[in-house]
Design a protein around this motif. Structure first.
Motif, PDB file in Angstrom:
ATOM      1  N   VAL A 161       0.818  -1.221   0.000  1.00 33.53           N
ATOM      2  CA  VAL A 161       0.000   0.000   0.000  1.00 33.53           C
ATOM      3  C   VAL A 161       0.846   1.263   0.000  1.00 33.53           C
ATOM      4  O   VAL A 161       0.316   2.368  -0.006  1.00 33.53           O
ATOM      5  N   ALA A 162       2.176   1.109   0.045  1.00 31.49           N
ATOM      6  CA  ALA A 162       3.109   2.243  -0.018  1.00 31.49           C
ATOM      7  C   ALA A 162       2.857   3.228   1.127  1.00 31.49           C
ATOM      8  O   ALA A 162       2.669   2.809   2.275  1.00 31.49           O
ATOM      9  N   PHE A 163       2.812   4.538   0.821  1.00 29.58           N
ATOM     10  CA  PHE A 163       2.742   5.553   1.883  1.00 29.58           C
ATOM     11  C   PHE A 163       1.420   5.516   2.644  1.00 29.58           C
ATOM     12  O   PHE A 163       1.274   6.185   3.668  1.00 29.58           O
ATOM     13  N   ARG A 164       0.444   4.745   2.179  1.00 30.34           N
ATOM     14  CA  ARG A 164      -0.855   4.643   2.869  1.00 30.34           C
ATOM     15  C   ARG A 164      -0.773   3.777   4.124  1.00 30.34           C
ATOM     16  O   ARG A 164      -1.702   3.777   4.939  1.00 30.34           O
ATOM     17  N   SER A 165       0.311   3.040   4.273  1.00 30.74           N
ATOM     18  CA  SER A 165       0.534   2.258   5.487  1.00 30.74           C
ATOM     19  C   SER A 165       0.491   3.171   6.708  1.00 30.74           C
ATOM     20  O   SER A 165       1.022   4.291   6.686  1.00 30.74           O
ATOM     21  N   GLN A 166      -0.118   2.732   7.782  1.00 30.96           N
ATOM     22  CA  GLN A 166      -0.199   3.564   8.982  1.00 30.96           C
ATOM     23  C   GLN A 166       1.182   3.887   9.534  1.00 30.96           C
ATOM     24  O   GLN A 166       1.393   4.971  10.099  1.00 30.96           O
ATOM     25  N   THR A 167       2.135   2.968   9.372  1.00 33.26           N
ATOM     26  CA  THR A 167       3.504   3.246   9.819  1.00 33.26           C
ATOM     27  C   THR A 167       4.057   4.470   9.109  1.00 33.26           C
ATOM     28  O   THR A 167       4.652   5.365   9.732  1.00 33.26           O
ATOM     29  N   TYR A 168       3.866   4.542   7.806  1.00 34.23           N
ATOM     30  CA  TYR A 168       4.374   5.677   7.041  1.00 34.23           C
ATOM     31  C   TYR A 168       3.494   6.916   7.218  1.00 34.23           C
ATOM     32  O   TYR A 168       4.006   8.041   7.267  1.00 34.23           O
ATOM     33  N   GLN A 169       2.197   6.708   7.304  1.00 34.10           N
ATOM     34  CA  GLN A 169       1.309   7.844   7.576  1.00 34.10           C
ATOM     35  C   GLN A 169       1.701   8.550   8.863  1.00 34.10           C
ATOM     36  O   GLN A 169       1.660   9.787   8.947  1.00 34.10           O
ATOM     37  N   HIS A 170       2.065   7.770   9.869  1.00 34.89           N
ATOM     38  CA  HIS A 170       2.398   8.351  11.169  1.00 34.89           C
ATOM     39  C   HIS A 170       3.522   9.381  11.016  1.00 34.89           C
ATOM     40  O   HIS A 170       3.431  10.506  11.540  1.00 34.89           O
ATOM     41  N   GLU A 171       4.559   9.034  10.314  1.00 31.44           N
ATOM     42  CA  GLU A 171       5.686   9.953  10.152  1.00 31.44           C
ATOM     43  C   GLU A 171       5.323  11.109   9.233  1.00 31.44           C
ATOM     44  O   GLU A 171       5.684  12.268   9.502  1.00 31.44           O
ATOM     45  N   ILE A 172       4.622  10.820   8.156  1.00 29.74           N
ATOM     46  CA  ILE A 172       4.227  11.879   7.224  1.00 29.74           C
ATOM     47  C   ILE A 172       3.385  12.936   7.935  1.00 29.74           C
ATOM     48  O   ILE A 172       3.642  14.145   7.821  1.00 29.74           O
ATOM     49  N   LEU A 173       2.386  12.481   8.686  1.00 24.85           N
ATOM     50  CA  LEU A 173       1.479  13.431   9.334  1.00 24.85           C
ATOM     51  C   LEU A 173       2.171  14.198  10.453  1.00 24.85           C
ATOM     52  O   LEU A 173       1.847  15.366  10.707  1.00 24.85           O
ATOM     53  N   ASN A 174       3.140  13.597  11.112  1.00 23.22           N
ATOM     54  CA  ASN A 174       3.917  14.332  12.106  1.00 23.22           C
ATOM     55  C   ASN A 174       4.746  15.434  11.443  1.00 23.22           C
ATOM     56  O   ASN A 174       4.841  16.554  11.966  1.00 23.22           O
ATOM     57  N   LEU A 175       5.343  15.128  10.304  1.00 30.48           N
ATOM     58  CA  LEU A 175       6.099  16.153   9.589  1.00 30.48           C
ATOM     59  C   LEU A 175       5.187  17.285   9.136  1.00 30.48           C
ATOM     60  O   LEU A 175       5.557  18.468   9.204  1.00 30.48           O
ATOM     61  N   VAL A 176       3.976  16.945   8.699  1.00 29.62           N
ATOM     62  CA  VAL A 176       3.015  17.964   8.283  1.00 29.62           C
ATOM     63  C   VAL A 176       2.635  18.849   9.469  1.00 29.62           C
ATOM     64  O   VAL A 176       2.570  20.081   9.357  1.00 29.62           O
ATOM     65  N   LYS A 177       2.409  18.223  10.622  1.00 27.90           N
ATOM     66  CA  LYS A 177       2.067  18.987  11.821  1.00 27.90           C
ATOM     67  C   LYS A 177       3.177  19.966  12.200  1.00 27.90           C
ATOM     68  O   LYS A 177       2.926  21.006  12.816  1.00 27.90           O
ATOM     69  N   LYS A 178       4.394  19.650  11.835  1.00 28.96           N
ATOM     70  CA  LYS A 178       5.538  20.492  12.200  1.00 28.96           C
ATOM     71  C   LYS A 178       5.854  21.530  11.116  1.00 28.96           C
ATOM     72  O   LYS A 178       6.868  22.226  11.194  1.00 28.96           O
ATOM     73  N   GLY A 179       5.000  21.599  10.093  1.00 24.80           N
ATOM     74  CA  GLY A 179       5.139  22.674   9.117  1.00 24.80           C
ATOM     75  C   GLY A 179       5.766  22.305   7.798  1.00 24.80           C
ATOM     76  O   GLY A 179       6.111  23.188   7.002  1.00 24.80           O
ATOM     77  N   PHE A 180       5.920  21.018   7.511  1.00 21.99           N
ATOM     78  CA  PHE A 180       6.526  20.591   6.255  1.00 21.99           C
ATOM     79  C   PHE A 180       5.456  20.173   5.247  1.00 21.99           C
ATOM     80  O   PHE A 180       4.481  19.490   5.599  1.00 21.99           O
ATOM     81  N   VAL A 394       8.749  16.566  19.153  1.00 23.00           N
ATOM     82  CA  VAL A 394       8.079  15.442  19.819  1.00 23.00           C
ATOM     83  C   VAL A 394       7.157  14.709  18.847  1.00 23.00           C
ATOM     84  O   VAL A 394       6.396  15.322  18.094  1.00 23.00           O
ATOM     85  N   ASP A 395       7.226  13.395  18.859  1.00 16.10           N
ATOM     86  CA  ASP A 395       6.378  12.551  18.014  1.00 16.10           C
ATOM     87  C   ASP A 395       4.972  12.517  18.602  1.00 16.10           C
ATOM     88  O   ASP A 395       4.778  12.151  19.764  1.00 16.10           O
ATOM     89  N   GLU A 396       3.975  12.896  17.799  1.00 19.40           N
ATOM     90  CA  GLU A 396       2.601  13.012  18.284  1.00 19.40           C
ATOM     91  C   GLU A 396       1.717  11.892  17.741  1.00 19.40           C
ATOM     92  O   GLU A 396       2.004  11.293  16.705  1.00 19.40           O
ATOM     93  N   GLU A 397       0.635  11.645  18.445  1.00 18.37           N
ATOM     94  CA  GLU A 397      -0.384  10.744  17.926  1.00 18.37           C
ATOM     95  C   GLU A 397      -1.113  11.436  16.776  1.00 18.37           C
ATOM     96  O   GLU A 397      -1.284  12.662  16.785  1.00 18.37           O
ATOM     97  N   VAL A 398      -1.526  10.667  15.798  1.00 19.80           N
ATOM     98  CA  VAL A 398      -2.203  11.246  14.638  1.00 19.80           C
ATOM     99  C   VAL A 398      -3.462  10.448  14.331  1.00 19.80           C
ATOM    100  O   VAL A 398      -3.624   9.306  14.768  1.00 19.80           O
ATOM    101  N   GLU A 399      -4.334  11.055  13.564  1.00 15.58           N
ATOM    102  CA  GLU A 399      -5.530  10.367  13.094  1.00 15.58           C
ATOM    103  C   GLU A 399      -5.259   9.873  11.673  1.00 15.58           C
ATOM    104  O   GLU A 399      -5.049  10.665  10.756  1.00 15.58           O
TER     105      GLU A 399
END
Length: 743
Positions: A161-180, A394-399
């Protein structure tokens, strides 16, 4: 009980990887005589346990290249020396991935949908990295602040599933939350880019992600190309796309990814100078430690002749000096942490020479091949620091988003929603160019073909054996009409070739001899009533060996990560190792076979002017090459040979079992009909030729493929010496032998 013993003997003879091929070609079901043990090496402590002999042979070659590299690198102490090496190694990397990248064509980017969240939005994007070669991805864009933002390309590891994996989503969404801004793209063979997708079954026809890579990757290697070049080009064009976005700051571009994504981020970060900061995760080690441990992995992780050109993982990072780079590792990763640490020490030294030690770091956590909170937080901090982004790491929980929210195409796959080409189709176009050149050269006749033998030897990695070695006799069995002698002799590498010599009883004078090559090994047809016995009873000596990669010298405990395909089995990873060091099993086996010819020439009871040889299946390629290199073999019979290398690169689906008996890069210089032409005017019989799917080739295919070979035989007044027969033309093995041996 009897059936169980028969199955055991079959598996013992060939190993699990070859059982499928034996079933395809027929396996004599008779058993060895009671109490006979036709293995040669087990009682020799120094030589037994030589399974993986081919792998170990490649290892010794690789070690020589890598040690030479280490010595050269140790002598570089000045910045200008390293700048010169950066330029040189870039050229080598480009060469090993298949040559210069193509010219840039219009991206034809389109947005297929939007997802709106509270603090970010998603744009679903498709662009063309090559004409009609579509890349799917999702662009994650923070809503605030409004100024231009740093952007990171996120490369996914080997998940369907590539970047749709929750493992990868977790990091992607954390980076987005930090302004990237984060651009998650589907690699070839993953997500919405399955190139062997069957819409009726809803899955790939070849298997998971590594198989979607290695299956077309092998075809790319046959044309002298590399599927890695496609992965890298997709990343370079992803950078091009980001630069069209008004939200993105072009001076603050980064890349990261884990596992297979670590591979991609290391490659793209090395070859695209626009990427300021790179953080490959759970991939970088060293070739020394990789080949000592898990071995080469799937296709895109291997450069054609890469180790031969002394390219190591460190060179990927050293291309980036002095730009910010972080190695993200775990101590229990299957990518050796020891190799990662050794690579980090070398790279760190280069950053010191450039006066930028603060721009390189290696982090590690105590974990297996996985993403960890500690590593993620340090990665966030790395990008924040080098892109001047304030805030907490800090690594955050994401939806997490649902698969439907992240689906880019209408059907969920580009091949069914767009007029889209696959890597196979593009590589086939490249193969067509090489094949056209081959066909043009064939117009010059047999002398031109024979003049390319040096090129063929180079492509196969063939090495002539300069020194004769005496064989070691290890035992004898006596049957009613003949005896079986067991021997071994030094092989091409640091291993011994075990072989059996069958001789008729009570026959004086020099005997004609047949070299008998079976993919099941020397014992496959050694049973009473078997094929070898039928030859011996006609008054011939028979030498049946285990060439490297077969029987006692076959693989053990190493199947690799692209082995069990939906379409069959294929020992791709050892083949990948060979191409890394500029060698092939065909070349090594051909050298072994010539060693055995040398053994026969030194025997007083063998008529060396009458050496014949018979091979089955993949070993037919070995015999063709060996006979082309030495004219001592006067007569050849190929049973179930492959039609051509062309058939493997020109068809989307092929049988993986064929790959081990092919030569990387072969299509750039020759094909099997050329090898057959090199045999003229000697006797060459080809019986029941097999196509790319291991099915009987059609008469039309055979006539078209071997028209040139027949013309060469005709030009040498030896047309009757070249015989092609189908299964319907003969009834049994004895009938084949009667016709062939009488020539």
């Amino acid at each position: 009980m009897e059936r169980s013993r028969r199955d055991f003997l079959k598996k013992a003879a060939v190993g699990s990887a070859g059982v499928f091929m034996l079933n395809q070609m027929g396996f004599n079901q008779t058993l060895l005589a009671q109490d006979e043990d036709l293995s040669v090496l087990p009682n020799w402590i120094r030589h037994k346990g030589k399974k993986n002999a081919l792998y170990n042979h490649y290892y010794s070659i690789a070690s020589s290249f890598l040690n030479d590299r280490k010595e050269k690198v140790s002598q570089l102490t000045e910045k200008d020396q390293w700048q010169s090496r950066q330029k040189s190694m870039r050229g080598k990397i480009i060469k090993c991935i298949g040559g210069e990248f193509p010219g840039k064509t219009p991206l034809n980017a389109e947005t297929t949908g939007y997802v709106d969240k509270e603090d970010y939005r998603i744009e679903k994007v498709i662009f063309e990295s090559l004409p009609e070669f579509h890349v799917t991805g999702c662009l994650f864009i923070p809503k605030k602040p409004e100024e231009k933002k740093p952007a990171i390309i996120y490369c996914s590891g080997h998940t369907n599933v590539a970047f749709r994996s929750q493992t990868y989503q977790h990091e992607i969404l954390n980076l987005v939350k930090k302004g990237f801004v984060v651009f998650g793209i589907d690699p070839i063979g993953q997500g919405e880019r399955l190139h062997y997708y069957n819409p009726e079954l809803g899955r790939s026809m070849v298997g998971g992600a590594t198989k979607e890579h290695s299956y077309p990757g092998a075809q790319c290697f046959l044309t002298g190309d590399s599927i890695a070049r496609y992965f890298i080009w997709d990343g370079i064009r992803a950078v091009d796309y980001l630069l069209t976005r008004e939200e993105v700051d072009p001076d603050r571009l980064g890349i990261t990814g884990r596992s297979g994504g670590g591979t991609q981020s290391a490659y793209i970060g090395a070859l695209d100078d626009r990427i300021l900061a790179s953080a490959p995760e759970c991939y970088i080690t060293s070739f020394k430690r990789l080949i000592q441990s898990i071995g080469p992995q799937d296709a895109e992780q291997n450069f054609y002749r890469g180790i031969e050109h002394q390219i190591d993982h460190a060179d990927l990072l050293e291309q980036r000096v002095p730009k910010p780079t972080m190695m993200v590792t775990t101590t229990r990763d299957f990518f050796s942490i020891q190799g990662a640490r050794e690579t980090a020490r070398e790279v760190e030294g280069v950053y010191n020479i450039f006066g930028k030690p603060e721009n390189f770091s290696m982090i590690e956590d105590n974990a297996p091949h996985a993403s960890t909170k500690r590593n993620r937080q340090r990665k966030y901090e790395f990008f924040q620091r080098h892109f001047n982004v304030s805030g907490s790491p800090v690594d955050e929980e994401v939806e997490y988003l649902t698969p439907e929210e992240l689906t880019v195409t209408e059907t969920g796959q580009v091949l069914t929603s767009r007029k889209s080409r696959s890597t196979f189709q593009i590589n086939r176009e490249k193969a067509e160019q090489h094949l056209t050149a081959l066909k043009d050269r064939r117009k010059s006749g047999s002398e031109t073909i024979k003049s390319i033998l040096p090129t063929i030897k180079k492509l196969t990695g063939f090495t002539s054996l300069q020194t004769s070695h005496d064989p070691v006799f290890t035992g004898r069995y006596v049957r009613e009409d003949y005896k079986i002698e067991k021997y071994f002799v030094k092989g091409t590498g640091n291993y011994k070739i075990p072989y059996l010599l069958f001789r008729p009883q009570d026959q004086n004078g020099k005997l004609p001899v047949v070299l008998y090559l079976h993919p099941g090994g020397k014992a496959a047809e050694a049973s009473p009533g078997g094929e070898i016995e039928s030859i011996v009873k006609k008054g011939y000596a028979v030498l049946a060996p285990d060439l490297v990669g077969v029987g006692e010298l076959g693989p053990a405990g190493f199947n690799g990560d692209a082995y069990q395909f939906e379409l069959g089995r294929g020992a791709y990873n050892i083949w990948f190792f060979g191409l890394l060091v500029g060698k092939s099993m065909v070349g090594a086996q051909a050298a072994d076979l010539m060693r055995l010819v040398d053994v026969l020439k030194n025997r007083s009871d063998i008529a060396t002017g009458r050496i014949s040889s018979l091979a089955r299946g993949g070993l037919c390629n070995t015999l063709l090459h060996a006979a082309a290199f030495v004219e001592t073999i006067s007569k050849l019979a190929l049973i179930n040979p492959l039609l051509s290398y062309e058939s493997l690169v020109m068809h989307k689906y092929y049988q993986p079992e064929w790959i081990q008996s092919t030569v990387p890069g072969a299509i750039t210089g020759y094909d099997l009909p050329d090898m057959a032409a090199c045999i003229a005017p000697r006797y060459l019989w080809m019986l029941d030729i097999q196509d790319h799917r291991m099915k009987p080739a059609s008469q039309e295919e055979i006539d078209k493929t071997y028209r040139f070979t027949r013309d060469v035989y005709r030009s040498e007044n030896a047309e009757d010496n070249f015989v092609i027969k189908s299964r319907e033309r003969f009834q049994n093995f004895a009938e084949i032998m009667s016709g062939w041996l009488s020539k």
